[in-house]
Design a protein around this motif. Structure first.
Motif, PDB file in Angstrom:
ATOM      1  N   THR A 213       1.062  -1.360   0.256  1.00  0.00           N
ATOM      2  CA  THR A 213       0.039  -0.169  -0.103  1.00  0.00           C
ATOM      3  C   THR A 213       0.797   1.262   0.381  1.00  0.00           C
ATOM      4  O   THR A 213       1.528   1.659   0.468  1.00  0.00           O
ATOM      5  CB  THR A 213      -0.909   0.157   1.551  1.00  0.00           C
TER       6      THR A 213
ATOM      7  N   PRO B 175      -1.458   1.792  -9.449  1.00  0.00           N
ATOM      8  CA  PRO B 175      -3.381   2.687 -10.172  1.00  0.00           C
ATOM      9  C   PRO B 175      -2.665   3.621 -11.515  1.00  0.00           C
ATOM     10  O   PRO B 175      -1.403   4.080 -11.305  1.00  0.00           O
ATOM     11  CB  PRO B 175      -2.962   3.513  -8.585  1.00  0.00           C
TER      12      PRO B 175
ATOM     13  N   TYR C  63      -6.972   0.561 -12.439  1.00  0.00           N
ATOM     14  CA  TYR C  63      -5.717  -0.112 -12.139  1.00  0.00           C
ATOM     15  C   TYR C  63      -4.616  -0.503 -13.632  1.00  0.00           C
ATOM     16  O   TYR C  63      -5.801  -1.373 -14.248  1.00  0.00           O
ATOM     17  CB  TYR C  63      -5.527  -1.380 -11.246  1.00  0.00           C
TER      18      TYR C  63
ATOM     19  N   THR D 215     -11.110  -0.462 -10.165  1.00  0.00           N
ATOM     20  CA  THR D 215     -10.781   0.679 -10.303  1.00  0.00           C
ATOM     21  C   THR D 215     -10.032   0.863  -8.280  1.00  0.00           C
ATOM     22  O   THR D 215      -9.891   1.949  -7.619  1.00  0.00           O
ATOM     23  CB  THR D 215     -12.198   1.698 -10.025  1.00  0.00           C
ATOM     24  N   SER D 216     -10.044   0.076  -7.468  1.00  0.00           N
ATOM     25  CA  SER D 216      -9.774  -0.508  -6.374  1.00  0.00           C
ATOM     26  C   SER D 216      -8.594  -1.693  -6.539  1.00  0.00           C
ATOM     27  O   SER D 216      -8.946  -2.561  -7.104  1.00  0.00           O
ATOM     28  CB  SER D 216     -10.321  -0.502  -5.545  1.00  0.00           C
TER      29      SER D 216
ATOM     30  N   HIS E 247     -10.364  -4.424  -5.790  1.00  0.00           N
ATOM     31  CA  HIS E 247     -11.203  -5.491  -6.938  1.00  0.00           C
ATOM     32  C   HIS E 247     -10.493  -5.856  -7.446  1.00  0.00           C
ATOM     33  O   HIS E 247      -9.584  -7.293  -8.624  1.00  0.00           O
ATOM     34  CB  HIS E 247     -11.218  -4.529  -7.666  1.00  0.00           C
TER      35      HIS E 247
ATOM     36  N   ASP F 177      -0.802  -0.700  -4.352  1.00  0.00           N
ATOM     37  CA  ASP F 177      -2.170  -0.059  -3.486  1.00  0.00           C
ATOM     38  C   ASP F 177      -2.038   1.414  -3.601  1.00  0.00           C
ATOM     39  O   ASP F 177      -1.646   2.027  -2.727  1.00  0.00           O
ATOM     40  CB  ASP F 177      -2.766  -0.682  -2.432  1.00  0.00           C
TER      41      ASP F 177
ATOM     42  N   GLY G  53      -4.702   3.463  -4.185  1.00  0.00           N
ATOM     43  CA  GLY G  53      -6.388   3.835  -3.497  1.00  0.00           C
ATOM     44  C   GLY G  53      -7.051   3.262  -4.397  1.00  0.00           C
ATOM     45  O   GLY G  53      -6.769   3.230  -5.682  1.00  0.00           O
ATOM     46  N   ALA G  54      -7.933   4.539  -4.351  1.00  0.00           N
ATOM     47  CA  ALA G  54      -9.474   4.384  -5.821  1.00  0.00           C
ATOM     48  C   ALA G  54      -9.289   5.689  -7.034  1.00  0.00           C
ATOM     49  O   ALA G  54      -8.200   6.098  -6.804  1.00  0.00           O
ATOM     50  CB  ALA G  54     -10.831   5.021  -4.736  1.00  0.00           C
ATOM     51  N   SER G  55      -9.208   4.353  -8.364  1.00  0.00           N
ATOM     52  CA  SER G  55      -8.935   5.508  -9.418  1.00  0.00           C
ATOM     53  C   SER G  55      -9.943   7.157  -9.235  1.00  0.00           C
ATOM     54  O   SER G  55     -11.274   6.323  -9.445  1.00  0.00           O
ATOM     55  CB  SER G  55      -8.922   4.347  -9.900  1.00  0.00           C
TER      56      SER G  55
ATOM     57  N   GLY H  96     -12.256   6.258 -13.161  1.00  0.00           N
ATOM     58  CA  GLY H  96     -12.917   4.895 -13.087  1.00  0.00           C
ATOM     59  C   GLY H  96     -12.827   5.183 -13.952  1.00  0.00           C
ATOM     60  O   GLY H  96     -14.411   3.943 -14.137  1.00  0.00           O
TER      61      GLY H  96
END
Ligand code: AMP
Ligand code: MG
Length: 247
Positions: A7, A34, A39, A154-155, A158, A172, A174-176, A179
């Motif tokens: 992370t 990411p 991703y 997108t994470s 996933h 990791d 974080g969230a894209s 998206g």
């Protein structure tokens, strides 16, 4: 294969982690990273064997070419033959969610481009992606980090569902943010064809280019045997209204 999960909380304090990821890539291994779109499942874009590993990990047909990711738009020159329209697009939209198809140079293996004499180039804006490509010092070939036919991730959670045990490392970040996949365009002089809708809109492209057309595969389902300009469009229709896409 054992997948290492890392992370990235603070990029400036985790230079060592990114250096190790870059080394894995240079040595022909696979690293998921990411980006601001989705991703990516990365491998060395100069290495035919790394491209084969990407296709195997994804279960993707090898005639569906990979996008190469570069640290700065000017690096396109090293692997492709850019023109003035590319430079205008780069100024307007790079780094960002735009992929441009250009004639390829010899150093990009045809296994990366699905046998085509063109190559897809993108310069991602995500700081982790940017630093990873910079440290690797090579173009990173990367499709979305999902099994073929599944939605683009997108994470990192996933990603792990599909890729745990299939890649060397998952970063990791974080969230894209966007998206949604990158917009793909093909250039023919100052004429631009939109091959896949995505993060950069048709209207935005029209502000920069005078001649914008939309490929048939974007607007309607192709007839049996019809050949799309972007090979991926035959595997799954990319409908502009769905927020998560397959393949
Ligand atoms: P993905 O890797 O899942 O983001 O998908 C990449 C998309 O880019 C696929 O639909 C490919 O068919 C398309 N693509 C990559 N390289 C080329 C190229 N040289 N010419 C046309 N389409 C390309
Ligand atoms: Mg994909």
């Amino acid at each position: 294969m054992q997948t290492e999960h890392i992370t990235i909380k603070d990029l400036s304090l985790q230079e060592n982690d990114l250096s190790r990821a870059a080394e894995i890539l240079r040595n022909g291994g696979l690293v998921v990273f990411p980006t601001e779109t989705v991703y990516g499942l990365g491998g060395n874009g100069l290495n035919a064997d790394a491209a084969k590993k990407i296709y195997a990990a994804k279960g993707r047909p090898s005639d569906n070419p990979l996008i190469i990711h570069i640290a700065v738009p000017e690096d396109a020159e090293k692997y492709a033959i850019p023109n003035d329209t590319y430079r205008r697009l780069a100024k307007a939209f790079m780094p960002g969610p735009l992929t441009v198809i250009l004639p390829k140079r010899e150093n990009i293996p045809t296994s990366v481009t699905g046998g085509l004499d063109t190559v897809a180039v993108r310069c991602p804006a995500h700081p982790v992606a940017h630093r990873l490509i910079e440290l690797a010092g090579i173009p990173i070939a990367a499709p979305s980090a999902n099994l073929s036919g599944k939605p683009s991730p997108t994470s990192a959670a996933h990603v792990a569902e599909d890729m745990d045990g299939r890649v060397d490392m998952i970063l990791d970040g974080g969230a894209s943010e966007i998206g949604l996949e990158s917009t793909i365009v093909k250039l023919d002089g100052d004429r631009l064809t939109l091959l896949r809708p995505g993060g950069i809109t048709y209207d935005a492209l029209c502000m920069v280019c005078d001649h914008v057309t939309v490929a048939d595969a974007v607007t309607h389902q192709l007839a049996e045997g019809e050949r799309p300009l972007s090979p991926g469009m035959k595997y799954r229709h990319y409908a502009p209204h769905r927020s998560r896409r397959a393949s």
